[in-house]
Design an enzyme around this catalytic site. Structure first.
Site, PDB file in Angstrom:
ATOM      1  N   LYS A 263       0.844  -1.201   0.000  1.00 43.97           N
ATOM      2  CA  LYS A 263       0.000   0.000   0.000  1.00 43.97           C
ATOM      3  C   LYS A 263       0.878   1.249   0.000  1.00 43.97           C
ATOM      4  O   LYS A 263       2.009   1.208   0.482  1.00 43.97           O
ATOM      5  CB  LYS A 263      -0.864   0.021   1.272  1.00 43.97           C
ATOM      6  N   ARG A 337     -10.061 -11.792   2.223  1.00 45.20           N
ATOM      7  CA  ARG A 337     -10.867 -12.911   1.724  1.00 45.20           C
ATOM      8  C   ARG A 337     -10.093 -14.229   1.811  1.00 45.20           C
ATOM      9  O   ARG A 337     -10.680 -15.299   1.960  1.00 45.20           O
ATOM     10  CB  ARG A 337     -11.332 -12.594   0.292  1.00 45.20           C
TER      11      ARG A 337
END
Ligand code: BES
Ligand code: MN
Ligand code: ZN
Length: 485
Positions: A263, A337
């Protein structure tokens, strides 16, 4: 916050508070207060506060009027909470140590009073563990509430709500703690300590055990970190022995750097709260155990740290999940996920539940869609979705439903494996939910709550200060109360 109940008001309290419905100033107020309130345009609207001073036996008493709006309607409890919260916000650091809440002349029920106290307590929570230089006037002073003239049953109603408050506070604590303090192992330890003596059963899987079970997706995320991943299971079996449990699964990424798909630096510190789903589950379990809920509920937290290092997984790696399905990891930043899919398979195989609900700070796209007002809910069951929406309204932890469908599902097909972990840019929250749905087994009612925008607030809200909101704990507690008890 110490809360006590008495019949008669203490002599000349320093701070006295009264609750006022909209446009219904009590008739017994001193004239200076009535005129002061009127000239300040205090009308008793929800959360409105007026402060005046009265003389009582030679002593000056602060008299606060807190509004709870229109007395009826579906938001009555929320309005009462906001009245309590307004008192906390005003007096928390005022120098006052004790607040006398005088209920004489009101027709509030025991549940109503408990709501006021809940708002008061929730709004007075702060996390000052790392502030060593607070000035005297910045320190919390208010430590006690004395309730005068409450109806029968208020103490019992408050006991229940106090357990809920404790749960919400625990969620906030876990979320507020930085990632050098809360990591998988320390998250587990903090839970073990907080649940001591409550009758909940805690167990933990370490990485070796998860490897035995074939949780390749969760472990793939964890492998770039020097901190060992954990799967935490908190069982509260307060219901009938043969009732199938309801299971809640939380995303507990204790820090999300993005991994090798790293990020940008700006704002990365926010990713300490990427364990907000797990925090909500742990806090809710504490509330359920604290109030001895008559239901069988299991909370599971998938705890990992998503870091980039020489051992981290690479974009393009293929991992095998516990379900046997394979995943091409296109983007190591879509890690939530990957953690949840193995946790979902585990809970379905291990506990055979009828209902599984997961909570996760899963996608930035959810914040684009809903801002900070609602979490998104996705479900294979209209009935379960409706129940969650209702619990959301009732608790104030609001949800909004989003669609699922085969056209979205095929967006995550992979050329090399059974699926890839990201779809195209558009509809990113939905393809994330589609990914999870591929791990839901036949006959299981499942819902996914994407709470990315909800666990942290940059400004104070109705019943929270800026920082960790505690979102999700009350949602789960209320869902259990409405549907499982
Ligand atoms: N934890 C983030 C989602 C998130 C972002 C929560 C900002 C709260 C604030 C999640 O792991 C993530 O990085 N998601 C990616 C998915 C993308 C790579 C498909 C995202 O939303 O950008
Ligand atoms: Mn991520
Ligand atoms: Zn994440």
């Amino acid at each position: 916050m110490k809360v006590s109940f008495t019949e008669t008001a203490p002599q000349s309290p320093s701070l006295l508070a009264r609750l006022v419905a909209q446009d219904k100033l009590p008739a017994d107020l001193p004239v200076a207060i009535v005129e002061g309130a009127e000239s300040s345009r205090f009308a008793g609207k929800t959360g409105q506060l007026f402060e005046g001073f009265v003389e009582d036996g030679g002593k000056v008493v602060r008299l606060a009027l807190a509004g709870f709006g229109k007395a009826n309607g579906e938001s009555r409890q929320a309005n009462l909470e906001r009245a309590g919260a307004a008192l906390a916000a005003k007096y928390l650091t005022s120098g006052e140590t004790s607040l006398v809440l005088d209920l004489t002349g009101t027709d509030l029920s025991a549940a109503d009073v408990a709501s006021v106290l809940l708002g008061l307590r929730l709004r007075s929570w702060r996390w000052d563990a790392y502030r060593t230089k607070l000035k005297e006037e910045q320190k919390r002073s208010l430590a006690e509430v004395v309730v005068v003239g409450s109806p029968d049953g208020t103490a019992a109603a408050w006991d229940e709500q106090a357990a809920v408050a404790t749960g919400v506070e625990f969620t906030r604590e876990l979320v507020a703690e930085p990632a050098n303090v809360i990591y998988p192992q320390s998250f587990v330890e903090r839970c073990q300590k907080r649940f001591e003596g409550l009758g909940a059963e805690i167990s933990v899987l370490d990485e070796d055990e998860m490897r035995q079970l074939g949780m390749g997706a969760l472990l793939g995320v964890s492998q770039g970190s020097t901190r060992e991943g954990k799967l935490l299971v908190i069982k509260w079996m307060g219901g009938k022995a043969d009732d199938k449990p309801t299971v809640f699964v939380g995303k507990g990424v204790t820090f999300d750097t993005g991994g090798i798909s790293i990020k940008p630096a700006a704002g990365m510190e926010d990713m300490k709260w990427d364990m907000g789903g797990a925090g909500a589950v742990a806090g809710a379990m504490l509330a359920l155990a604290g109030r001895k809920a008559k239901a069988n509920v299991i909370g599971v937290c998938g705890l990992v740290e998503n870091m980039p290092d020489g051992n981290a997984q690479r974009p393009g790696d293929v991992v095998t999940t516990m379900s046997g399905q394979t995943v091409e990891v296109i983007n190591t930043d879509a890690e939530g996920r990957l953690v949840l899919c193995d946790a979902l398979t585990y809970v379905q195989r291990e506990f055979k539940p009828k209902t599984v609900v997961d909570l996760a700070t899963l996608t930035g796209a959810m914040m684009i869609a809903l801002g900070m007002e609602h979490g998104g809910v996705f479900s294979n069951s209209d009935d379960l979705a409706d129940k969650l929406l209702s619990a959301g309204k009732q608790s104030g932890d609001k949800l909004w439903r989003f669609p699922l469908g085969p056209a979205y599902d095929k967006l995550i097909d992979s050329p090399i494996a059974d699926m890839k972990n990201v779809g195209p840019r558009w509809g990113g929250s939905i393809t994330a939910a589609q990914f999870l749905q591929r791990y839901v087994e036949d006959g299981v009612d499942w819902a996914h709550c994407d709470i990315a925008g909800m666990v942290w607030a940059d400004k104070p809200g109705a019943t929270w200060d800026k920082g960790a909101t505690g979102y999700g704990a009350r949602l789960i507690d209320t869902f259990v109360r409405e549907n499982c008890e």
